[in-house]
Design a protein around this motif. Sequence first.
Motif, short mmCIF file in Angstrom:
data_model
loop_
_atom_site.label_atom_id
_atom_site.label_comp_id
_atom_site.label_asym_id
_atom_site.label_seq_id
_atom_site.Cartn_x
_atom_site.Cartn_y
_atom_site.Cartn_z
N GLY A 284 0.79 -1.22 0.00
CA GLY A 284 0.00 0.00 0.00
C GLY A 284 0.82 1.27 0.00
N LYS A 285 2.14 1.17 0.18
CA LYS A 285 2.99 2.35 0.21
C LYS A 285 3.48 2.78 -1.18
CE LYS A 285 2.89 3.13 4.61
NZ LYS A 285 2.25 4.35 5.16
N GLY B 45 -3.13 -0.02 -6.38
CA GLY B 45 -2.99 1.19 -5.57
C GLY B 45 -3.81 1.06 -4.31
N ARG B 46 -4.08 2.19 -3.68
CA ARG B 46 -4.79 2.17 -2.40
C ARG B 46 -6.20 1.60 -2.53
NH1 ARG B 46 -3.24 8.00 0.44
NH2 ARG B 46 -0.99 7.58 0.67
N GLU B 47 -6.88 1.89 -3.66
CA GLU B 47 -8.24 1.42 -3.86
C GLU B 47 -8.29 -0.10 -3.87
OE1 GLU B 47 -11.81 2.74 -6.83
OE2 GLU B 47 -10.00 1.96 -7.79
N LYS C 155 -7.41 -1.55 -0.34
CA LYS C 155 -8.53 -1.43 0.59
C LYS C 155 -9.58 -2.51 0.32
CE LYS C 155 -12.19 1.72 2.11
NZ LYS C 155 -12.83 3.06 1.93
#
Length: 431
Positions: free
Chosen positions: A15-16, A73-75, A78
């Motif tokens: 996630g980074k 990516g973050r989406e 999550k």
Amino acid sequence: MMAWQWLKATELPLGKRILRIADQGNDVRILQEMLKQTGFYFGNSDGVFGVLTEEAVVLFQKTFHLRVDGRVGREVVKALTESTKRVGRLIYTVKNGENLSTISQKFGVRNSAWESIAGQGRPEHRIYPGMKLILNEKAVFLWEPGGVPRDAVSDVAATGMIRADLHFATDLELAFPENWDPQLYHLVEADTDSWSLLLASPKQWRRWCAPLQLRAGLKWGLDLRSAPMDAIFQWVEFVKYLRIHARPIDLAVLPLRMPSGSTVYDQLLWLNLPLLAKNSKWIIWEPVLNQDSPQLFYETAAQTRKAMKSLLQLGLAGRSLWLGEVCAWDWNLDQSTVTKIAYREARMIRAMNHRASQSWSDVGFTRVNYQRRREPHCLIYRDETDWASFLKLVLQYQLFGVVLRNFAQLGQVGEERIAATFAVLPSAKLS
């Protein structure tokens, strides 16, 4: 003095950074492990973002209606994190000498309940040793009237049974049945006036909770459908208080309306959903169907899928159960009145007026126009095909499961439809 710690890209936690094909590192390995847990990846967890990993990411993005670009990516992180928390997805590897019928018999489902990994073929046509089969396990709760014995409702292996047998009135005293069943989920229900009094009296909450605290092992929930919508902020404070000072809520029953509903309270409900969900284990949704006329019924039923998609986008689908009632609605068109009738009566009416029936497959109902005592009537109910579509939507929108009220009226048909769609999640796996 502050000490700085420099990390190589290969050592970053998931996630980074945005991951894509050809990347390597510990975060890629974690990604592969999470994709394995959710049934999207079957390669080696070697920390190398190769073609198989990219294909798994693309399939995951398509499944959860995310932007499809093969990047993480973050989406994606999550959605993947939420997905790995969920139970109910079983991956089975076909062994030598097995066929779909023997595998299905082993898991207590029909052949049609199985899916396969994309690119491996279609199970209903042919299976082979090493093929990966997916079996979805969903929670199936039965909500039955209080007078029906638990062991007499149905032979279906339900996850759990629900009964609305905890009540309170304007005196705010919570009435608890003397012979409560620890195997059931007990729901608290009340009329709107009683809810208004309770929600407006935080000083009464401790006294109200006392009966709940005395029952060890109680499985319970709140039926908030009759609670006043203008007290939505009090709903949130009340369920939070219960979690902290009494006992956590297993089930919260809420009305399913559109996020962009006709009132500001509909919108406030959706804005507060994350807080309500945080303080209850699962949410049972009952679609709000306008019964003023058959046309309005159809229009509100058509909005249900949009609302379910919103639950998926909010990350709440994995904690949501869809409530379906086994009944029928019968309108007297001359008098503009509607009456709920039994499922069996609805089937008889349709059988006698089969030429006048119309399938509303896009909303999962059947309509029958007929005459009764020379007055025009309109009957709307779910036939066998409609119930099959109802259950498949639970899979399509990644819901945790389904709640069926008055399920016994479906008889063997209901059991067959469940077995043909998914496996029933055992209650032992809920914890």
